[in-house]
Design a protein around this motif. Sequence first.
Motif, mmCIF file in Angstrom:
data_model
loop_
_atom_site.group_PDB
_atom_site.id
_atom_site.type_symbol
_atom_site.label_atom_id
_atom_site.label_comp_id
_atom_site.label_asym_id
_atom_site.label_seq_id
_atom_site.Cartn_x
_atom_site.Cartn_y
_atom_site.Cartn_z
ATOM 1 N N ALA A 55 0.828 -1.211 0.000
ATOM 2 C CA ALA A 55 0.000 0.000 0.000
ATOM 3 C C ALA A 55 0.861 1.259 0.000
ATOM 4 O O ALA A 55 1.951 1.297 0.596
ATOM 5 N N ASP A 56 0.363 2.291 -0.658
ATOM 6 C CA ASP A 56 1.092 3.568 -0.718
ATOM 7 C C ASP A 56 1.271 4.192 0.659
ATOM 8 O O ASP A 56 2.187 4.998 0.864
ATOM 9 N N THR A 57 0.405 3.829 1.607
ATOM 10 C CA THR A 57 0.461 4.425 2.938
ATOM 11 C C THR A 57 1.453 3.719 3.863
ATOM 12 O O THR A 57 1.619 4.132 5.014
ATOM 13 N N ARG A 58 2.099 2.676 3.392
ATOM 14 C CA ARG A 58 3.054 1.955 4.241
ATOM 15 C C ARG A 58 4.265 2.837 4.555
ATOM 16 O O ARG A 58 4.771 3.565 3.694
ATOM 17 N N TYR A 405 2.547 0.952 9.472
ATOM 18 C CA TYR A 405 1.538 1.955 9.133
ATOM 19 C C TYR A 405 1.409 2.982 10.251
ATOM 20 O O TYR A 405 1.817 2.745 11.386
ATOM 21 N N ARG A 411 1.423 7.430 15.788
ATOM 22 C CA ARG A 411 1.213 8.885 15.752
ATOM 23 C C ARG A 411 1.777 9.565 17.001
ATOM 24 O O ARG A 411 2.053 10.761 16.993
ATOM 25 N N GLU A 574 -5.612 -1.054 8.157
ATOM 26 C CA GLU A 574 -4.760 -0.319 7.228
ATOM 27 C C GLU A 574 -5.099 -0.585 5.770
ATOM 28 O O GLU A 574 -4.634 0.134 4.879
#
Length: 673
Positions: A55-58, A405, A411, A574
């Motif tokens: 995934a691009d968000t990894r 992720y 965060r 994710e």
Amino acid sequence: MWKRAVCTKDCPDTCGLLIKVEDGCITAVKGDPEHPYTNGFTCKKATFFPEHVHADTRITTPLKRTGPKGSGQFAPISWDDALDEVASQMRSVSEQHGPQSILPYSYAGHMGLIHRNIGQAFFNKLGASALDYTICGPAASAGFKASLGKGPSTEIQEAAKSDFVIIWGNNTLTTNIHAWPHIKQARKNGAPLVVIDPYRNRTAQAADTHLMLRPGTDAALALAMMHVLIKENMVDMAFIAGHTVGFEELRARVDEYPPSRAAEICGIDESQIVVLARGYGQARAPYIRTGWGPARQLRGGMAMRTIALLPALVNAFAKPGGGITRSLGGGPADITCLKRPDLRPPGTRVVNMVELGKALTQLDNPRVHMLYVYLSNPAVVAPQSKMVLEGLARDDLFTVVQEMYMTETARHADIILPGASFLEVADLYRAYGHNNIQFVQPVISPVGESRSTLAIFQALAARLGFDEPVFTSTEAELLDQILADNNTGYMEGIDTAALKSGRPVRLNIPANPFADGFNTPSGKVEFYSQAMADQGLPPLPDGEPWRDPDGGERYPLEFITPPHHLLLNSAFNEVAAIREQIGDATVKIHPETATNRGIQDGFPVRVFNDRGECILQAEVTEDTRSDLLVAEGLHWPSLLPRGGANQLTSQRITDMGNTCAFHCNKVEIEPVA
């Protein structure tokens, strides 16, 4: 090209996989038809592994926080800079506050033996606080052990030969799908399927009979079944006389739990209990598949202990197809070469992972000044998560998170280290739903700059001057050490050449491990447990449910969070395609309960208690009880309007096993204006 792999998610099935790799990328996943248990099929979640990995968000490069904690503002940095800073913080915190002010936190984000356990050697050598790994199964394990002893239970394949099947607190079609073919075969042969669960989940919907009991009353139901079995002479007195202890004490105890009383405790009809007990007692080979649900209560250990005694009354163990399954496998019992407990300084404090919120906000002497998280997402999965988040927000806490992720936990990190996926590492896998182990190689190289857990801890160890062999060994070398340390018992005589070639290998475990006796102090089934009495625990089964003192009239509803069909704990949030299929996070509420509160189907509702709140979408359904709310799955709070389900759970500890009573919480619900 198709390559062999193993699913490493926290699931009993531990599926054998075939991974299609094209130009260095994973393009498809299917079940390995040569796996002797999972037999060529997988759950739906496994088909999303290509997106999980690519995934691009990894996160594929180390990150350093640039904004406030929790803001998700980070900037890329090099591995050298990231590891240097982490090592520097470890030295600084240790010098200023002592090494026990460093707390590691990990669990089952990866189930391979090497990468899951290697961090313990590092933190033992560092002298950090030790983590007590209790958040999931210890209550169930302790209860089962008190009755039948430690070790594997009846092999699931035996269910195919049963003529009476009970699934007790296990949503098999969601959490253990490779058991289903064996249960289907039993039903095809005429066996009825009874599901015991507080709500009508996917498995209960497929059952012949569903007993929708009140959460936390499983022990009372089991005692009432025993009452009927004994009073109606459906017990095997020869087996009881030769292979059990405490039967006369048990006989007196079950007099306290006639079906009429248990029906009141459990919130079901008395006739249902009698029919269930007679069906079990009259069966040729009754079989029970237990789940973890009954043990998710404050008296969860006692619940599992009591259920586990039922087969002994009718000697189900000796009958092909009969018995009871809690957990299987076992594999290498000695993995001290990975954990290195000998490196831990004497007197090191132990922190129960269930109480992470308290550890980060209240623990002192010393206070926790550094948190290192890997293979877990505690901001979502730990109980009383609002308190966990308060701790993570502390300015004087330096947090390192190894992740793929940007989770809630990540965060709040100061440094994020990009971890490799399970398809990018070599590891040894054991299962807890079947009796096979398997060692597999990576099917692709780590994506981007990702690194394995082993590589990360070895790089930190080098910076801190740790020179033990565990900090320089490869996965293959560690496998050889594990095999050398485990050549007896379940591992005796296994085909190590086949194991090293990547094929699944069966452990030396019989289908009925109880045939040669019981691994209890007496060597027998213990209706009366002197070991429990010595610990100050009730030596006999006890069916009294525990009621939440925080509830009272203000919070009249029970609240449970069982697994969602497309999620596993907080994993798979994710994957965008999975989120789209799931849609809004819901809470099941009975029509009567909804009407009394002005709640309409499909509208947002607030579920709350004194610990926190979450906003979910109401699903008005008779699939739950009028005194019970059910929210399937752990959705990332960042995907919800407000809060997460574990804001509502407490850090209270179960009666046995020191684990979390995730399903013992009282709440209220109201419509969102």
